[in-house]
Design a protein around this motif. Structure first.
Motif, mmCIF file in Angstrom:
data_model
loop_
_atom_site.group_PDB
_atom_site.id
_atom_site.type_symbol
_atom_site.label_atom_id
_atom_site.label_comp_id
_atom_site.label_asym_id
_atom_site.label_seq_id
_atom_site.Cartn_x
_atom_site.Cartn_y
_atom_site.Cartn_z
ATOM 1 N N TRP A 142 42.529 52.170 44.918
ATOM 2 C CA TRP A 142 42.770 50.829 45.481
ATOM 3 C C TRP A 142 42.613 50.795 47.001
ATOM 4 N N GLN A 143 42.767 51.917 47.654
ATOM 5 C CA GLN A 143 42.730 51.886 49.122
ATOM 6 C C GLN A 143 41.311 51.852 49.673
ATOM 7 N N THR A 144 40.386 52.523 48.980
ATOM 8 C CA THR A 144 39.025 52.629 49.535
ATOM 9 C C THR A 144 37.983 51.872 48.703
ATOM 10 N N GLU A 145 38.380 51.407 47.508
ATOM 11 C CA GLU A 145 37.356 50.862 46.605
ATOM 12 C C GLU A 145 37.581 49.406 46.193
ATOM 13 N N VAL A 146 38.588 48.745 46.769
ATOM 14 C CA VAL A 146 38.866 47.357 46.376
ATOM 15 C C VAL A 146 38.937 46.475 47.622
ATOM 16 N N MET A 184 43.038 43.157 56.278
ATOM 17 C CA MET A 184 41.652 42.718 56.100
ATOM 18 C C MET A 184 41.119 42.987 54.683
ATOM 19 N N MET A 185 41.501 44.096 54.090
ATOM 20 C CA MET A 185 41.000 44.434 52.744
ATOM 21 C C MET A 185 41.734 43.669 51.637
ATOM 22 N N GLY A 186 42.874 43.040 51.973
ATOM 23 C CA GLY A 186 43.684 42.361 50.966
ATOM 24 C C GLY A 186 45.064 42.982 50.918
ATOM 25 N N ILE A 187 46.047 42.253 50.365
ATOM 26 C CA ILE A 187 47.400 42.821 50.328
ATOM 27 C C ILE A 187 47.418 43.991 49.340
ATOM 28 N N PRO A 188 48.169 45.057 49.666
ATOM 29 C CA PRO A 188 48.177 46.242 48.807
ATOM 30 C C PRO A 188 48.526 45.909 47.346
ATOM 31 N N GLU A 189 49.486 44.999 47.145
ATOM 32 C CA GLU A 189 49.909 44.683 45.763
ATOM 33 C C GLU A 189 48.735 44.166 44.935
ATOM 34 N N LEU A 190 47.878 43.362 45.544
ATOM 35 C CA LEU A 190 46.736 42.831 44.792
ATOM 36 C C LEU A 190 45.656 43.890 44.611
ATOM 37 N N ARG A 191 45.422 44.686 45.655
ATOM 38 C CA ARG A 191 44.388 45.728 45.496
ATOM 39 C C ARG A 191 44.805 46.725 44.419
ATOM 40 N N GLN A 192 46.089 47.047 44.383
ATOM 41 C CA GLN A 192 46.574 47.952 43.322
ATOM 42 C C GLN A 192 46.414 47.290 41.948
ATOM 43 N N ALA A 193 46.700 45.981 41.899
ATOM 44 C CA ALA A 193 46.586 45.270 40.614
ATOM 45 C C ALA A 193 45.129 45.216 40.147
ATOM 46 N N VAL A 194 44.204 45.048 41.083
ATOM 47 C CA VAL A 194 42.778 45.025 40.726
ATOM 48 C C VAL A 194 42.371 46.396 40.156
ATOM 49 N N ALA A 195 42.830 47.462 40.808
ATOM 50 C CA ALA A 195 42.493 48.814 40.342
ATOM 51 C C ALA A 195 43.094 49.062 38.948
ATOM 52 N N ASP A 196 44.346 48.674 38.747
ATOM 53 C CA ASP A 196 45.000 48.890 37.444
ATOM 54 C C ASP A 196 44.324 48.064 36.343
ATOM 55 N N HIS A 197 43.928 46.868 36.704
ATOM 56 C CA HIS A 197 43.243 45.983 35.753
ATOM 57 C C HIS A 197 41.889 46.592 35.344
ATOM 58 N N ALA A 198 41.198 47.216 36.296
ATOM 59 C CA ALA A 198 39.907 47.851 35.986
ATOM 60 C C ALA A 198 40.110 49.044 35.041
ATOM 61 N N ARG A 199 41.223 49.743 35.220
ATOM 62 C CA ARG A 199 41.505 50.864 34.317
ATOM 63 C C ARG A 199 41.853 50.333 32.924
ATOM 64 N N ARG A 200 42.683 49.279 32.895
ATOM 65 C CA ARG A 200 43.146 48.749 31.612
ATOM 66 C C ARG A 200 41.988 48.193 30.792
ATOM 67 N N LYS A 212 40.101 30.116 44.959
ATOM 68 C CA LYS A 212 39.059 30.906 45.630
ATOM 69 C C LYS A 212 39.590 32.281 46.046
ATOM 70 N N VAL A 213 39.975 33.056 45.053
ATOM 71 C CA VAL A 213 40.325 34.456 45.295
ATOM 72 C C VAL A 213 39.385 35.310 44.447
ATOM 73 N N GLY A 214 38.619 36.160 45.114
ATOM 74 C CA GLY A 214 37.700 37.060 44.420
ATOM 75 C C GLY A 214 38.065 38.504 44.710
ATOM 76 N N TYR A 215 37.489 39.418 43.906
ATOM 77 C CA TYR A 215 37.750 40.835 44.176
ATOM 78 C C TYR A 215 36.495 41.647 43.922
ATOM 79 N N VAL A 216 36.269 42.591 44.825
ATOM 80 C CA VAL A 216 35.087 43.443 44.761
ATOM 81 C C VAL A 216 35.553 44.868 44.525
ATOM 82 N N THR A 217 34.873 45.573 43.632
ATOM 83 C CA THR A 217 35.151 46.989 43.421
ATOM 84 C C THR A 217 33.850 47.751 43.641
ATOM 85 N N ALA A 218 33.906 48.781 44.472
ATOM 86 C CA ALA A 218 32.716 49.601 44.733
ATOM 87 C C ALA A 218 33.154 50.948 45.288
ATOM 88 N N ALA A 219 32.300 51.935 45.113
ATOM 89 C CA ALA A 219 32.569 53.270 45.664
ATOM 90 C C ALA A 219 32.707 53.154 47.195
#
Ligand code: PMP
Ligand code: GLN
Length: 388
Positions: free
Chosen positions: A86-90, A62-78, A240-247
């Motif tokens: 990535w597990q609780t914030e993406v 439901m939250m998205g595939i782990p590979e993409l959530r990890q990529a979103v988190a790494d991209h935010a760091r970069r 139509k792929v979006g990503y949300v980052t939040a605490a």
């Protein structure tokens, strides 16, 4: 029969659909709705195609595939120096449009005030209202689109639940600077409000401007929501792929909304976007440089034809004032006229205001995220129409 929801029934068709339909009808060069006409990065499409043929095409998590959530988190760091779990914030969504809906339905309680900045992207206001929010609009004025600090401060109150804004900003191509973001952050902190920031054009920023996420400012990590879109970052608007980052605490009600709106997003597209977010810096630098070149190509030509062209610091768009061309009519009239008579489509900027009758009526937005040949064809048609 009983009537349907009055707010939704009362809406018109979105300007992008209207103008694209008109463009098709008249076979005009469509510089209205914002979509690139290149094919997007080969490796991103190849990854999605391979996954479609050989991967797991059932419901992803439901939250998205782990590979993409990890990529979103790494991209935010970069790119923003953000440490993201990535597990609780993406959360992966079906486009930034769904992400916006999830955030607004998930965070707003009926009666909450919501601060919005005009001109504003057309999906914001109907969803804020449908969620029961009370819009408090603050207007930026052309040609500088500077943030009016006093008006913004008076739009906030202790009833403010959140501010929703967009940087780089569609349609006026403004990129909020750190001082402006600091000011917004100070109001959020003072009034215990959230900042929902639509950052879909985060990589499409020009000249000396830089995209800063309000989430990186002191005190804002826990109270900001950042929204991105693969459509813009990889020139694949149809995906139509979006990503949300939040605490985590903020993410919970947003994810609860997502689970009952779409639940999930096609897995092969998620896989492709994960590949995209891991592309080397060169890709993102080239994307901005390429768009900057296209901006210059179109903006310079429009100026030669006689439009007053406003500065564009980011996004796919350039705003023009058509009054120097001595057209007598509204921006809607002008965009329709241009499609039918000159064979080029633009979008009336008044569509980005709560009430078009109280909006400026002399601006047309042109989209430049096109192949040079497409831009040149549009320019040729405009030159021959206006005799320049
Ligand atoms: N926000 C803004 C400012 C946009 O211009 C767009 C348009 N594409 C969106 C959100 C929606 O993005 P998506 O196509 O990913 O739903
Ligand atoms: N964001 C695009 C634009 O501003 C359009 C997206 C859409 O058509 N929904 O042109």
């Amino acid at each position: 029969m009983k009537s349907a929801n009055s707010l939704m029934s009362g809406l018109g068709t979105t300007v992008f659909e209207v103008m694209s339909a008109l463009a098709r009808e008249h076979q005009s060069v469509n510089l209205g709705q914002g979509f690139p006409d290149d094919r997007g990065p080969q490796e991103v499409r190849a990854a999605a195609a391979d996954y479609l043929l050989n991967g797991h095409n059932q419901y992803p998590p439901m939250m998205g595939i782990p590979e993409l959530r990890q990529a979103v988190a790494d991209h935010a760091r970069r790119f923003q120096g953000l440490a993201v779990d990535w597990q609780t914030e993406v959360l992966i969504t079906s486009g930034a449009t769904e992400a916006l809906g999830d955030c607004l339905f998930g965070l707003i309680e009926p009666g909450d005030e919501v601060v919005l900045i005009e001109p504003l992207y057309d999906s914001y206001l109907p969803i804020v209202r449908r969620a029961g929010g009370i819009p408090k609009l603050v207007r930026l004025e052309p040609p500088t689109w500077r943030l009016p600090r006093e008006e913004l401060a008076s739009a906030f109150s202790d009833r403010t639940k959140l501010i929703l804004f967009n940087t780089p900003m569609n349609p006026c191509s403004k990129v909020f600077d750190t001082e402006e973001l600091d000011f917004i952050a100070s109001l959020c902190l003072e009034h215990d409000a959230y900042a929902v920031c639509d950052e879909v054009y985060e990589h499409i920023v020009f000249d000396q401007h830089r995209h800063v996420s309000i989430m990186t400012l002191p005190g804002m990590r826990e109270r900001s929501v950042r929204i991105g879109s693969a459509g813009k970052s990889f020139s694949l608007t149809g995906w139509k792929v979006g990503y949300v980052t939040a605490a985590p605490e903020l993410m919970k009600p947003i994810a609860k909304t997502h689970q009952f709106m779409t639940f999930t997003t096609p897995p092969n597209l998620q896989w492709g976007v994960a590949t995209g977010l891991r592309l080397a810096d060169d890709y993102f630098v080239a994307l901005a440089a390429d768009m900057e070149g296209k901006r210059d190509r179109l903006a310079n030509a429009l100026a030669e034809i006689g439009f007053a062209v406003l500065p564009a610091h980011g996004t796919y768009f350039v705003t023009t004032d058509f009054r120097p061309l001595r057209f007598n009519g509204t921006d809607e009239d002008f965009c329709r006229y241009l499609t039918v008579e000159a064979g080029v489509t633009a979008v009336p900027v008044s569509a980005f205001y709560a009430d078009a009758s109280f909006a400026p009526r002399h601006f047309a937005r042109f989209c430049f995220c096109k192949e040079e040949a497409t831009l040149d064809r549009a320019v040729e048609r405009l030159r021959s129409h206006f005799g320049r």
